[in-house]
Design an enzyme around this catalytic site. Structure first.
Site, PDB file in Angstrom:
ATOM      1  CB  ALA A 214      -0.860  -0.011   1.357  1.00 55.47           C
TER       2      ALA A 214
ATOM      3  N   GLY B 187       0.990  -5.319   0.765  1.00 56.52           N
ATOM      4  CA  GLY B 187      -0.339  -5.142  -0.252  1.00 56.52           C
ATOM      5  C   GLY B 187       0.039  -5.686  -1.653  1.00 56.52           C
TER       6      GLY B 187
ATOM      7  CD  GLU C 239      -2.264  -7.934   2.575  1.00 56.64           C
ATOM      8  OE1 GLU C 239      -2.152  -6.921   2.130  1.00 56.64           O
ATOM      9  OE2 GLU C 239      -2.537  -8.245   3.631  1.00 56.64           O
TER      10      GLU C 239
ATOM     11  CD  GLU D 186       1.360  -5.740   5.563  1.00 58.99           C
ATOM     12  OE1 GLU D 186       2.144  -6.562   5.771  1.00 58.99           O
ATOM     13  OE2 GLU D 186       0.821  -5.978   4.574  1.00 58.99           O
TER      14      GLU D 186
END
Ligand code: CAA
Length: 256
Positions: free
Chosen positions: A65, A109, A112, A132
Site C-alpha cells: 500500500a 499489499g 496480498e 506491515e
C-alpha cells in the site's frame, strides 16, 4: 477511463496489465487500484480475452500500500471509506483466470495482491513479504488469511511476525508460487501459460477456477459435491462434445 498508474496490452487472447508507478515501486494507491479494477472488469467482459496476466516491473511487482497516502488516515477515515475493501477486491470478482507474473518485491499489499491472482509465476529475483508489523500495522488485504492457506501457518506466522522476506525458491518450495523462472523469461513464460489457458474452452476454464476456489470456502464433502454438480453440467455443453470427439478423432479441439 484513461490509465496512468497501469499499462494495458493485449497479446492474442491474453490481456496483460502492468502496474506502473516506477518512482514508488508500484506502491498501491487509490488511483492505481481504481484503474486496475477498471482494466480487470473490461478484460473480464471482453469476449476476445480468455486469460489475464498481472505484472509489475523487474524491480517490483508492488511494494505494498502507498504508505505516504495513508500515513495520516484516522480510524474513522479507514472505516468510513471501507479502506482496502472498496477497490482492492475487484480482482476477486474476475471470473476469468488471472496469472500473477511477479518479479522483484511483492510486499505487504503487493504480496496480498499477488495472492489474489489464481496462481503466481515468479522470476528468480522475486521477494515476498508481509512487513506491515515494522510499520506498526497488520496486513489488511488478506495477508493473515491467504498466506497461511498458501504456505502453512508456521511460515505465515514467521513472515507476518518477523517481516522477513521469502525468496522465489523458498516461495516455490512452500507452495506460494507455481513456477520460478529466470527473470528474462518471466513474461514469455507467463504469456505462454496464459495463451494455453486462453486456447481452452472459456466456460470450462471458468468452471474450473470456480471449483478450485470453492476448496478454500467449504468442507471437503461440500466441495466434492459442488465439483460433481459442475462436472455433470459440462455434459450439457458443446465444448465437452468437441473436446472428447477431437481426442477420439486424433485432432485438436476447436472451442467456439
Ligand atoms: N509506499 C510508498 N512509497 C514507497 C513504498 C510504499 N509501500 N515502497 C517504496 N516506496 C518508495 C520509496 O519511498 C522511494 O521513494 P523516494 O525515491 O521518493 O524516496 C522509492 O519507492 C524507492 O524505494 P526505496 O528507495 O526504499 O528502494 P529500496 O530498493 O532501497 O528498498 C523496499 C525497496 C525494500 C521495497 C523498500 O522500499 C520498502 O521497504 N518499502 C516498503 C515496503 C512495505 O512496508 N510495504 C507494506 C506497506 S503497508 C501495506 O501494504 C498494508 C496492507 O496490507 C495493504
Amino acid at each position: 477511463m484513461s490509465y496512468e498508474a497501469i499499462q494495458v496490452e493485449t497479446h492474442g487472447k491474453v490481456g496483460l496489465i502492468r502496474l506502473h508507478r516506477p518512482a514508488a515501486l508500484n506502491a498501491l494507491n487509490d488511483q492505481l487500484m481504481d484503474e486496475l479494477g477498471d482494466a480487470l472488469q473490461k478484460f473480464d467482459a471482453d469476449e476476445g480475452i480468455g486469460c489475464i496476466v498481472l505484472t509489475g516491473s523487474e524491480k517490483a511487482f508492488a511494494a505494498g500500500a502507498d504508505i505516504a497516502a495513508i500515513v495520516d488516515h484516522t480510524y474513522i477515515d479507514a472505516y468510513k471509506s471501507n479502506f482496502i475493501t472498496r477497490n482492492w477486491e475487484h480482482i476477486r470478482r474476475v471470473r476469468k483466470p488471472v496469472i500473477g507474473a511477479v518479479a522483484g518485491f511483492a510486499l505487504g499489499g503487493g504480496c496480498e495482491l499477488a495472492m489474489m491472482c489464481d496462481f503466481i509465476i515468479a522470476a528468480d529475483n522475486a521477494k515476498f513479504g508481509q512487513p506491515e508489523v515494522k510499520l506498526g500495522v497488520v496486513p489488511g488485504a488478506g495477508g493473515t488469511q491467504r498466506l497461511p492457506r498458501a504456505v502453512s501457518k508456521a511460515k505465515a506466522m514467521d513472515m507476518c511476525l518477523t517481516a522477513r522476506m521469502m525468496d522465489a525458491e523458498e516461495a516455490e518450495r512452500a507452495g506460494l508460487v507455481s513456477r520460478v523462472v529466470p527473470l528474462d523469461k518471466l513474461m514469455t513464460e507467463a504469456l505462454d501459460a496464459a495463451t494455453v489457458i486462453a486456447s481452452m474452452s472459456l466456460p470450462t476454464v471458468m468452471m474450473i477456477k470456480d471449483a478450485v476456489d470453492r476448496a478454500y470456502e467449504t468442507t471437503l464433502s461440500e466441495g466434492v459435491l459442488y465439483e460433481r454438480r459442475v462436472f455433470h453440467s459440462v455434459f450439457g455443453t458443446e465444448h465437452q462434445k468437441e473436446g472428447m470427439k477431437a481426442f477420439l478423432e486424433k485432432r485438436k479441439p476447436v472451442f467456439k
